[in-house]
Write a protein that holds these residues in place. Structure first.
Motif, PDB file in Angstrom:
ATOM      1  N   ILE A   1     127.451  67.582  75.261  1.00  0.00           N
ATOM      2  CA  ILE A   1     126.674  66.369  75.537  1.00  0.00           C
ATOM      3  C   ILE A   1     125.277  66.794  75.957  1.00  0.00           C
ATOM      4  CG2 ILE A   1     126.440  64.310  76.984  1.00  0.00           C
ATOM      5  CD1 ILE A   1     129.448  64.045  77.075  1.00  0.00           C
TER       6      ILE A   1
ATOM      7  N   GLU B   1     122.432  64.569  76.157  1.00  0.00           N
ATOM      8  CA  GLU B   1     121.699  63.569  76.933  1.00  0.00           C
ATOM      9  C   GLU B   1     122.622  62.431  77.338  1.00  0.00           C
ATOM     10  OE1 GLU B   1     118.480  62.147  74.454  1.00  0.00           O
ATOM     11  OE2 GLU B   1     117.888  64.228  74.056  1.00  0.00           O
ATOM     12  N   TYR B   2     122.333  61.878  78.497  1.00  0.00           N
ATOM     13  CA  TYR B   2     123.037  60.675  78.958  1.00  0.00           C
ATOM     14  C   TYR B   2     122.032  59.539  79.039  1.00  0.00           C
ATOM     15  CZ  TYR B   2     126.883  63.727  80.409  1.00  0.00           C
ATOM     16  OH  TYR B   2     127.921  64.625  80.435  1.00  0.00           O
TER      17      TYR B   2
ATOM     18  N   ILE C   1     125.421  58.295  75.040  1.00  0.00           N
ATOM     19  CA  ILE C   1     125.256  59.755  75.112  1.00  0.00           C
ATOM     20  C   ILE C   1     124.696  60.264  73.788  1.00  0.00           C
ATOM     21  CG2 ILE C   1     127.089  60.266  76.772  1.00  0.00           C
ATOM     22  CD1 ILE C   1     128.865  60.940  74.270  1.00  0.00           C
TER      23      ILE C   1
ATOM     24  N   ILE D   1     125.438  63.627  71.578  1.00  0.00           N
ATOM     25  CA  ILE D   1     126.418  64.712  71.563  1.00  0.00           C
ATOM     26  C   ILE D   1     126.335  65.509  70.254  1.00  0.00           C
ATOM     27  CG2 ILE D   1     128.240  63.181  70.648  1.00  0.00           C
ATOM     28  CD1 ILE D   1     130.278  64.774  72.321  1.00  0.00           C
TER      29      ILE D   1
ATOM     30  N   ALA E   1     131.679  56.100  73.715  1.00  0.00           N
ATOM     31  CA  ALA E   1     130.894  56.973  74.600  1.00  0.00           C
ATOM     32  C   ALA E   1     131.619  57.161  75.935  1.00  0.00           C
ATOM     33  CB  ALA E   1     129.500  56.390  74.828  1.00  0.00           C
TER      34      ALA E   1
ATOM     35  N   GLN F   1     133.112  60.803  77.229  1.00  0.00           N
ATOM     36  CA  GLN F   1     132.710  61.390  78.520  1.00  0.00           C
ATOM     37  C   GLN F   1     133.921  61.772  79.364  1.00  0.00           C
ATOM     38  OE1 GLN F   1     129.152  59.427  80.521  1.00  0.00           O
ATOM     39  NE2 GLN F   1     129.433  58.090  78.763  1.00  0.00           N
TER      40      GLN F   1
END
Ligand code: NI
Length: 179
Positions: free
Chosen positions: A79, A81-82, A109, A111, A130, A134
């Motif tokens: 991952i 970026e959130y 996210i 991924i 998403a 996670q």
């Protein structure tokens, strides 16, 4: 072949996971068994550590809850970026039977991962998928959904978690579609 689902308290759930160097027939058999194990337990997501294997892989099938969704395998996911927006959802986990708690997570996210053909993907994913990704990704990072709860919530769960760790509470297929 069904694997035994490892529950709260087992060391493998807190063990570092290894990158998968190559996608071979052994891995294909492993993934087929993971799906079989997940369906037998009526789960919608299952990560390799939950079946006692410390490798970076998880499987998801949201089709019991979402139309147009099916089997997905994530090999060596990362991952990157959130998203900033977060939402709440009551999560459960096959490794933490009978426990369901609201967990706050980002709604989107970015991924990267490989599929079982070794093809690389870089995707922006949002919504329920998403959320489930996670949760499964956390398993690869030695994290369980109860780790996200407040210390007060966790202390309220202490007894139940102890019972799971001692084997008093066992995994059962339920209609809750655990992650
Ligand atoms: Ni889980």
């Amino acid at each position: 072949m069904l694997y035994e689902i490892q529950t709260y308290g087992k060391e493998v759930l807190r063990t570092r996971t290894e990158e998968i160097p190559q996608i071979d027939d052994d891995l294909r058999v492993f993934v087929a068994n993971m799906f079989e194990t997940m369906y037998a337990a009526e789960g919608i997501g299952l990560a390799a550590p939950q079946v006692n294997k410390s490798i970076r892989l998880f499987v998801i099938d949201l089709s019991p809850l979402r139309e147009n969704e099916g089997k997905r395998v994530f090999v060596n996911p990362q991952i990157l970026e959130y998203g900033e927006t977060q939402d709440e959802y009551e999560e459960g986990c096959l490794s933490i039977p009978t426990v369901h708690e609201i967990v706050t997570r980002p709604t989107s996210i970015r991924i990267t991962y490989q599929d079982m053909n070794g093809q690389h993907y870089d995707e922006q994913i949002d919504g329920f998928l998403a959320r489930v990704i996670q949760h499964e990704y956390d398993h690869l990072e030695k994290t369980l959904f109860v780790d996200h709860l407040s210390s007060l919530k966790r202390s309220l769960l202490k007894k139940t978690l102890k019972k799971i760790a001692s084997g008093e509470i066992e995994v059962e297929a339920s209609e809750n579609y655990e992650l």
